[in-house]
Design a protein around this motif. Structure first.
Motif, short mmCIF file in Angstrom:
data_model
loop_
_atom_site.label_atom_id
_atom_site.label_comp_id
_atom_site.label_asym_id
_atom_site.label_seq_id
_atom_site.Cartn_x
_atom_site.Cartn_y
_atom_site.Cartn_z
N TYR A 144 0.99 -1.16 0.08
CA TYR A 144 0.22 0.65 -0.25
C TYR A 144 1.47 1.55 0.07
O TYR A 144 0.44 2.87 -0.10
CB TYR A 144 -0.74 -0.16 0.83
N GLY A 145 1.99 1.07 0.09
CA GLY A 145 3.18 2.51 0.61
C GLY A 145 2.91 2.74 1.45
O GLY A 145 2.74 2.18 2.79
N ASP A 146 2.55 4.40 1.54
CA ASP A 146 2.53 4.20 2.94
C ASP A 146 1.30 5.56 3.56
O ASP A 146 0.77 6.41 2.35
CB ASP A 146 3.92 5.12 3.66
N LEU A 147 1.45 5.61 4.41
CA LEU A 147 0.38 6.79 4.93
C LEU A 147 0.81 8.66 5.46
O LEU A 147 2.07 8.81 5.66
CB LEU A 147 -0.14 6.14 6.22
N GLU A 148 -0.65 9.21 5.13
CA GLU A 148 -0.25 11.00 5.31
C GLU A 148 -0.39 11.03 6.21
O GLU A 148 0.54 11.62 7.16
CB GLU A 148 -0.83 11.37 3.79
N GLY A 149 -2.18 11.07 7.00
CA GLY A 149 -2.42 11.01 7.94
C GLY A 149 -1.54 10.55 9.12
O GLY A 149 -1.81 9.72 9.02
N PRO A 150 -1.95 11.16 9.93
CA PRO A 150 -1.30 10.17 11.74
C PRO A 150 -2.85 9.54 11.71
O PRO A 150 -2.67 8.56 12.81
CB PRO A 150 -1.24 11.38 12.98
N GLU A 151 -4.17 9.72 11.36
CA GLU A 151 -5.37 9.29 12.24
C GLU A 151 -5.58 7.66 10.45
O GLU A 151 -6.19 6.83 10.45
CB GLU A 151 -5.99 9.90 11.93
N ASP A 152 -4.92 7.89 9.64
CA ASP A 152 -5.14 6.85 8.55
C ASP A 152 -4.38 5.73 8.75
O ASP A 152 -3.71 5.86 9.42
CB ASP A 152 -4.20 7.78 6.98
N LEU A 153 -5.57 4.48 8.07
CA LEU A 153 -5.16 3.54 8.43
C LEU A 153 -5.18 2.30 7.18
O LEU A 153 -6.05 2.67 5.91
CB LEU A 153 -6.45 2.80 9.14
N PHE A 154 -4.64 1.41 6.39
CA PHE A 154 -4.90 0.84 5.20
C PHE A 154 -5.86 -0.36 5.90
O PHE A 154 -5.78 -0.61 6.50
CB PHE A 154 -3.53 -0.49 5.27
N THR A 155 -6.76 -0.14 4.50
CA THR A 155 -7.63 -1.39 4.18
C THR A 155 -7.79 -1.73 3.02
O THR A 155 -7.21 -1.42 2.74
CB THR A 155 -9.37 -0.07 4.46
N GLU A 156 -8.53 -2.67 3.25
CA GLU A 156 -8.94 -3.58 1.95
C GLU A 156 -8.89 -3.52 0.78
O GLU A 156 -8.34 -3.79 0.25
CB GLU A 156 -9.87 -5.23 1.77
N THR A 157 -9.34 -1.97 0.67
CA THR A 157 -9.46 -1.48 -0.53
C THR A 157 -8.64 -0.03 -1.11
O THR A 157 -8.86 0.38 -1.38
CB THR A 157 -11.30 -1.08 -0.43
N THR A 158 -7.59 -0.08 0.39
CA THR A 158 -6.74 0.71 -0.05
C THR A 158 -5.74 0.46 -1.24
O THR A 158 -5.17 -0.84 -1.82
CB THR A 158 -5.44 1.16 1.02
N PRO A 159 -5.64 1.75 -2.33
CA PRO A 159 -4.96 1.22 -3.42
C PRO A 159 -3.52 1.22 -3.70
O PRO A 159 -3.02 1.61 -1.62
CB PRO A 159 -5.29 2.99 -4.63
#
Length: 363
Positions: A144-159
């Motif tokens: 999924y790469g990395d996350l931008e926001g501190p509250e973001d999470l990877f889900t099963e539909t994350t590009p």
């Protein structure tokens, strides 16, 4: 999964860190036969299978998943109900230095395994239509790469947005599995996990590297400022989750598996130092504190800043939650390395490799 009394499970990469944990967990259960396939590269270690060495339900085969002829023979001989595909090159730094092996194993190897499974399954449908079959592909959150926001999470539909040759090769293999499911109807499930840690972890990885360097009085190298965030998952919790998905997951679905333990890398190293102060107070080389060994080194290319998994789907639909907190799992991990010096010494001096060709005899 089947109408027979015994469920036969192929585990590829079953002498590796996560694979051996899956094998050990499967063999604690009734009516399971494990066919353990591993090429025994540097990361495959038959010492990690000593616990199941005497089990009549464990059959080890030294096999390369890029060898399609051998794979077809193994499917025909052992007639699996489930394939749990963990065989992969997995070290990011190694993928940066030499991506070729990652392309060969993670992409080409997965292709050959899918084709062997598809051929076997097509024959199975004709000969034993009542039999079920499933191909479970084990992947990583790094796709999924990395996350931008501190509250973001990877889900099963994350590009997908992989950053390293390793994560790109795993993303490619994920796409192959989904394509074989959609195009050919192969019954597949995919899991993407966060960073694993625990017993039998190869010493090139962060947590065992820091433990063993500290015990030897060597520097504890931390990339950049150490503020990269990872979600940590105890390997035995992961093994239980993988088996849950393999046995009960819905075909065609993806399940994210995480430990609910987001920590900065520097926090992990500092926590390890605190545990070692308690559990191994006799320090080497006259150092005063283990934290004195922390050294900041140049960050690696393309280093993702933050990973974090949303594991609510597997919890909601399959009822899995991790049993270990980060604190309890890390304590168990440090204690294991302190109590199993013979295992990691053999890895460090390379003597574990001498038993590769005799693997079938020792397991």
């Amino acid at each position: 999964m089947t109408s027979t009394a015994v469920t036969t499970v192929f585990v590829t990469g079953g002498a590796g860190f996560i694979g051996s944990a899956v094998v050990r967990e499967l063999l604690r259960r009734d009516n399971i036969r494990v066919i353990n396939l591993d090429k025994l590269t540097y990361a495959g270690n038959v010492d990690s299978l000593r616990e199941v060495g005497g089990s009549p339900h464990h059959h080890f085969v030294q096999a390369d998943i890029t060898d399609s002829e051998h794979l077809n023979q193994l499917f025909e001989e052992f007639q699996p109900d489930i394939v749990m595909h963990l065989a992969a090159e997995s070290h990011v730094d190694r993928s940066i230095d030499g991506p070729s092996e990652f392309i060969q194993t993670n992409i080409i190897g997965t292709y050959h395994l899918l084709e062997a499974a598809r051929s076997y399954w097509n024959n199975l449908k004709q000969q034993q239509p009542e039999r079920s079959f499933r191909f479970h592909h084990i992947s990583t959150d790094e796709v999924y790469g990395d996350l931008e926001g501190p509250e973001d999470l990877f889900t099963e539909t994350t590009p997908y947005a992989p950053s390293s040759p390793y994560s790109a090769s795993k993303a490619s293999s994920d796409h192959l599995v989904r394509a074989w499911g959609r195009t050919y109807g192969l019954p597949v499930v995919i899991t993407n996990c966060s960073n694993n840690y625990g017993p039998y972890h190869f010493p090139e990885k962060l947590i065992p590297l820091m433990i063993l360097n500290a015990l030897a009085g060597k520097p504890l190298p931390v990339y950049g400022d150490g503020k990269q965030v990872r979600d940590w998952l105890y390997v035995e919790d992961h093994a239980r989750a993988l088996i849950k998905v393999a046995m009960e997951g819905v075909n065609g679905e993806t399940y994210n598996i995480g430990g609910h333990n987001e920590k900065q890398n520097i926090e992990v190293v500092q926590t390890l130092c605190s545990l070692l102060e308690e559990l191994a107070p006799a320090k080497p080389n006259g150092i005063t504190h283990y934290t004195d060994l922390i050294t900041y080194v140049q960050d690696r290319p393309g280093h993702d800043l933050r990973y974090a998994i949303d594991a609510s789907k597997i919890e909601r639909e399959l009822g899995w939650t991790p049993q270990e907190t980060f604190e309890s799992g890390l304590r168990k991990t440090v204690q294991w390395y302190l109590e199993n010096e013979d295992w990691w010494r053999r890895v460090q001096d390379g003597s574990y490799q001498g038993e590769r060709l005799g693997a079938a005899e020792v397991v």
